[in-house]
Each structure stands twice: as C-alpha cells, then as structure tokens.
Design an enzyme around this catalytic site. Structure first.
Site, short mmCIF file in Angstrom:
data_model
loop_
_atom_site.label_atom_id
_atom_site.label_comp_id
_atom_site.label_asym_id
_atom_site.label_seq_id
_atom_site.Cartn_x
_atom_site.Cartn_y
_atom_site.Cartn_z
CG HIS A 87 -44.67 -59.97 -30.07
ND1 HIS A 87 -45.75 -59.13 -29.85
CD2 HIS A 87 -44.97 -60.70 -31.15
CE1 HIS A 87 -46.67 -59.37 -30.78
NE2 HIS A 87 -46.22 -60.31 -31.59
CB THR B 217 -35.89 -50.82 -36.12
OG1 THR B 217 -35.02 -49.93 -36.80
CG2 THR B 217 -36.97 -51.32 -37.08
#
Length: 130
Positions: free
Chosen positions: A12, A61
């Site tokens: 998250h 990422t």
C-alpha cells in the site's frame, strides 16, 4: 527466494490519503530464485522477475525484468545476472578464500586469531567464504 533482513514488501501507499482521501494498493509478485537485499523496499504493483537481484537499500517502484540486477533509489537496472556471474568469477581469481570455520555458524566459536587475520587480510580487498 531469499529476502535479507529488514526488507519490506509494501502493498500500500498511504501518501495520497490526506490529499485525495484514498490509499493506493497493489499486489507484489516475487518470482522464482530472487534475492532481495537488506533494507530494500518493494512498492505496490511491482513484479520482481525470476533469477533477479535487488540490491540492499534499493527502493523498487517499477517492475524488474527476469535475469536483472536492480539498485538505487529509485531502483534502476544496473546489470544482468550473466554479467554479474562473469564479474563474480573474475573476483574469485586471486581472492582470499576462507572456509566455514571463519564464520560464526562454522563452529560456533571463531577464534580471536582468525578474526584478526580475516580483518587484516580484507582491509583493502574482498574475500570469499566457501
């Protein structure tokens, strides 16, 4: 798969919660034969392809393709596994080599003499434990 100490798989991202009143979430997929280094952070929606390495301290990422080595913040591909194997094999030529007795797990009681020897041997070099 190996996940080193203090690596995080973060499914998250709450950075948008106070701005837009929602939190981003996503699955993380770690494929076969992956090494994730200490204190690496894997963000939501990322896949780490099989036979890959994520360097210690990296923040991933974006997905990492199969057979890659990624490092940095944000993590970027820095090499292929094939190139890394070649460089590692070159390192073995002429490197100081220590047996398992030079580790804490080797006999549970590495001698003070061996600790000093290893330290002095490796001041400006990388060694190997087999």
């Amino acid at each position: 798969m190996t996940i080193a100490p203090q690596a995080y798989l973060l499914a998250h991202d709450a950075s948008t919660k106070s701005l837009n009143n929602y939190m981003k979430i996503g699955s993380i997929t770690i494929e076969d034969n992956v090494f994730i280094g200490a204190r690496a952070l894997i963000m939501p929606g990322v896949t780490i392809g099989k036979n890959s390495i994520v360097a210690a301290g990296s923040i991933v990422t974006k997905s990492i393709p199969e057979g890659s080595i990624a490092a940095g913040n944000p993590a970027k591909i820095i090499s292929t596994i094939e190139n890394y194997i070649t460089k590692s094999n070159e390192l073995m030529d002429g490197a100081k080599v220590y047996d398992h007795s030079y580790t804490i797990g080797g006999n549970g009681n590495i001698s003070s003499l061996n600790k000093v020897k290893m330290y002095e041997d490796l001041i400006n070099e990388i060694g190997l434990v087999i």
